[in-house]
Write a protein that holds these residues in place. Structure first.
Motif, mmCIF file in Angstrom:
data_model
loop_
_atom_site.group_PDB
_atom_site.id
_atom_site.type_symbol
_atom_site.label_atom_id
_atom_site.label_comp_id
_atom_site.label_asym_id
_atom_site.label_seq_id
_atom_site.Cartn_x
_atom_site.Cartn_y
_atom_site.Cartn_z
ATOM 1 N N GLN A 102 71.773 63.734 75.604
ATOM 2 C CA GLN A 102 73.166 63.671 76.001
ATOM 3 C C GLN A 102 73.906 62.789 74.994
ATOM 4 N N VAL A 103 74.855 63.373 74.281
ATOM 5 C CA VAL A 103 75.517 62.679 73.184
ATOM 6 C C VAL A 103 76.975 62.431 73.555
ATOM 7 N N ALA A 104 77.432 61.215 73.379
ATOM 8 C CA ALA A 104 78.837 60.859 73.571
ATOM 9 C C ALA A 104 79.361 60.312 72.254
ATOM 10 N N LEU A 105 80.504 60.807 71.816
ATOM 11 C CA LEU A 105 81.069 60.443 70.521
ATOM 12 C C LEU A 105 82.482 59.924 70.710
ATOM 13 N N ALA A 117 85.800 54.734 73.681
ATOM 14 C CA ALA A 117 86.101 56.162 73.692
ATOM 15 C C ALA A 117 84.820 56.966 73.884
ATOM 16 N N ALA A 118 83.731 56.550 73.244
ATOM 17 C CA ALA A 118 82.451 57.236 73.429
ATOM 18 C C ALA A 118 81.932 57.046 74.841
ATOM 19 N N ALA A 119 82.157 55.847 75.443
ATOM 20 C CA ALA A 119 81.682 55.591 76.807
ATOM 21 C C ALA A 119 82.368 56.493 77.818
ATOM 22 N N ALA A 120 83.556 57.010 77.470
ATOM 23 C CA ALA A 120 84.253 57.924 78.373
ATOM 24 C C ALA A 120 83.577 59.278 78.451
ATOM 25 N N GLY A 121 82.644 59.547 77.540
ATOM 26 C CA GLY A 121 81.908 60.806 77.544
ATOM 27 C C GLY A 121 82.573 61.845 76.684
ATOM 28 N N GLY A 122 81.794 62.892 76.326
ATOM 29 C CA GLY A 122 82.337 63.966 75.506
ATOM 30 C C GLY A 122 82.511 63.523 74.078
ATOM 31 N N ALA A 124 85.696 61.951 72.260
ATOM 32 C CA ALA A 124 87.074 61.473 72.326
ATOM 33 C C ALA A 124 87.516 60.989 70.963
ATOM 34 N N ILE A 125 88.696 61.415 70.557
ATOM 35 C CA ILE A 125 89.273 60.985 69.281
ATOM 36 C C ILE A 125 90.586 60.277 69.574
ATOM 37 N N VAL A 126 90.637 58.989 69.278
ATOM 38 C CA VAL A 126 91.864 58.211 69.436
ATOM 39 C C VAL A 126 92.721 58.419 68.192
#
Length: 472
Positions: A102-105, A117-122, A124-126
């Protein structure tokens, strides 16, 4: 995972219950009553995480582990290479897919916002410049499990946006330097970077060719401009490259990898030449589709500036002349010598092409090696000679060892001395055995002085005498 009664790693379900690395076990069990505990296995975790790191490094040039199964890396080079940040993240997902993880970026201007942003899952690009806005609505508990979040709650500050509005002087007086660090992170100004071991995104050159390249001339034309731009980027950072690793990949997947260096530093034409030479000498078996140039050693340009009164290593005119000769006559036309290790004279001096990294000197001791002073002339390879006794019969090393005969005449090699026919042997010493399988089970060495005043070192291998060197 538990070590010393503290949580060192946890999965997403535990995180959803509020479990975090660093928590005490009893606090973690209170937050998640169904929590399953297992002892930490640092060796197993490191070996397993090595696969993750290798997969990520296939996409980006540098990645830094940050604990708890996380990696941080710069996105600028990867986004340029793949065309955009979403495409680079997709390439990362594809590289990690075979591992079944399971990868979160997360992508952001600073490391703190990217981690959240990665901890939010999926994925995420700020947006650029949007770290402060992204962080503003998050609770202060994301600052960690220390005393600061609790103290901020008691002061009525519940979000990072509210914390970011506090004056720096007030935060310093109340919370000290740790508070200022947390304040900078809440404002999207985390100054933590990625440790760079000497090769960063801006310091790696990757070129792909479609269709593939077949010849060295075509390669030189294709890489000249990118290499010049690459060297200019280093120069803008006041850096020069003195060692570079070049990797060539063929269409069928075969790889050629080589480390190059030269005295001083490598300019753009030097790098292009080494790419050409490596392609000419490699056996890719198919067209060249990718070139990588990775600096192994970067120096400050001031280290290679000429001194106030000149000097600073080999003269630039001499370097230019050597490089020009090498470009005209081929890579192996200009050789440099370095001390080596071994029993034979040819092994004591190692010749490498100008610009190649010299071979690592093998460590001794070397029983049977000739002590100094050594001959001024060494024959590569040893040249055939004849050693005769008084009756004109060939002399055997075994007879010399048993003192059953003595050399009386010596016929020097045709290319090692003037053609003067057989010479009288004035004095000789030996033989000394040398165990060298590639020249026979046992090689014998003798020294002799001939009637012309020339001193020789001879080897006896496979029933023949060879001139290894000459002192004059």
């Amino acid at each position: 995972m538990v070590h010393a009664l503290r949580i060192v790693a946890c999965d997403e379900s535990a995180r959803a219950d509020g479990v975090r690395p660093g928590m005490r076990v009893r606090d973690a069990q209170a937050a998640s009553p169904m929590l399953a505990l297992a002892p930490a296995d640092p060796v197993g975790e490191a070996l397993a995480f090595e696969r993750v790191l290798r997969a990520v490094l296939a996409v980006v040039p540098v990645a830094e582990p940050i604990g708890d199964g996380g990696l941080v890396f710069r996105m600028r080079g990867a986004s340029r290479f793949y065309g955009s940040e979403p495409r680079a993240l997709e390439a990362l997902r594809e590289a990690l897919a075979p591992l079944g993880l399971q990868v979160a970026l997360g992508v952001a201007d600073d490391r703190f916002a990217a981690e959240l942003a990665a901890a939010a899952g999926g994925a995420a690009i700020v947006p650029p410049g949007g770290s402060a806005a992204f962080l503003a609505g998050l609770p202060v508990s994301v600052l960690g499990d220390g005393e600061l979040p609790g103290m901020l709650h008691r002061l009525g500050v519940h979000t990072l946006g509210g914390f970011a509005q506090l004056p720096e002087a007030s935060v310093r007086d109340r919370f000290g330097e740790a508070g200022l660090v947390a304040l900078a992170r809440a404002r999207g100004l985390d100054d933590r970077g990625v440790d760079d071991p000497g090769i960063g995104e801006e310091r790696v050159l990757r070129l792909e060719f479609e269709p593939g390249i077949e010849g060295t001339a075509e390669l030189a034309l294709a890489v000249r401009e990118p290499v010049e731009r690459f060297v200019r980027q280093l120069a803008e950072a006041r850096l020069v490259c003195s060692e570079i690793r070049i990797v060539l990949r063929g269409e069928e997947g075969r790889i050629s990898e080589r480390l190059w260096r030269q005295p001083g530093f490598l300019r753009a034409p030097d790098i292009v030449d080494r790419m050409r030479w490596q392609l000419a000498e490699s056996d890719l078996g198919s067209a060249l589709v990718e070139v990588q140039a990775l600096p192994e050693r970067l120096d400050q340009d001031a280290e290679h500036m000429p001194g106030l009164w000149g000097g600073g290593g080999i003269d630039d005119r001499a370097k230019h002349a050597l490089e020009r000769l090498q470009g005209m006559l081929g890579r192996e036309a200009v050789l440099t010598a370095a001390p080596g290790g071994g029993r034979l004279l040819a092994e004591r001096g190692v010749l490498t092409p100008w610009g190649d990294a010299p071979a690592v000197r093998a460590q001794g001791p070397w029983p049977g090696a000739l002590p100094p002073p050594r001959p001024a002339t060494v024959f590569r390879p040893p040249l055939p000679v004849r050693l005769l006794d008084e009756a004109g019969e060939p002399v055997e090393a075994a007879a010399l060892d048993a003192r059953e005969g003595a050399p009386a005449r010596f016929v020097p090699p045709a290319s090692g001395a003037p053609a003067s026919g057989p010479r009288r042997v004035v004095a000789w010493a030996g033989p000394w055995p040398i165990r060298r399988r590639e020249l026979g089970d046992v090689v014998h060495r003798i020294q002799l002085l001939d009637g012309e005043g020339d001193a020789w070192v001879l080897l006896h291998a496979d029933g023949a005498w060879l001139a290894e060197g000459c002192y004059t």
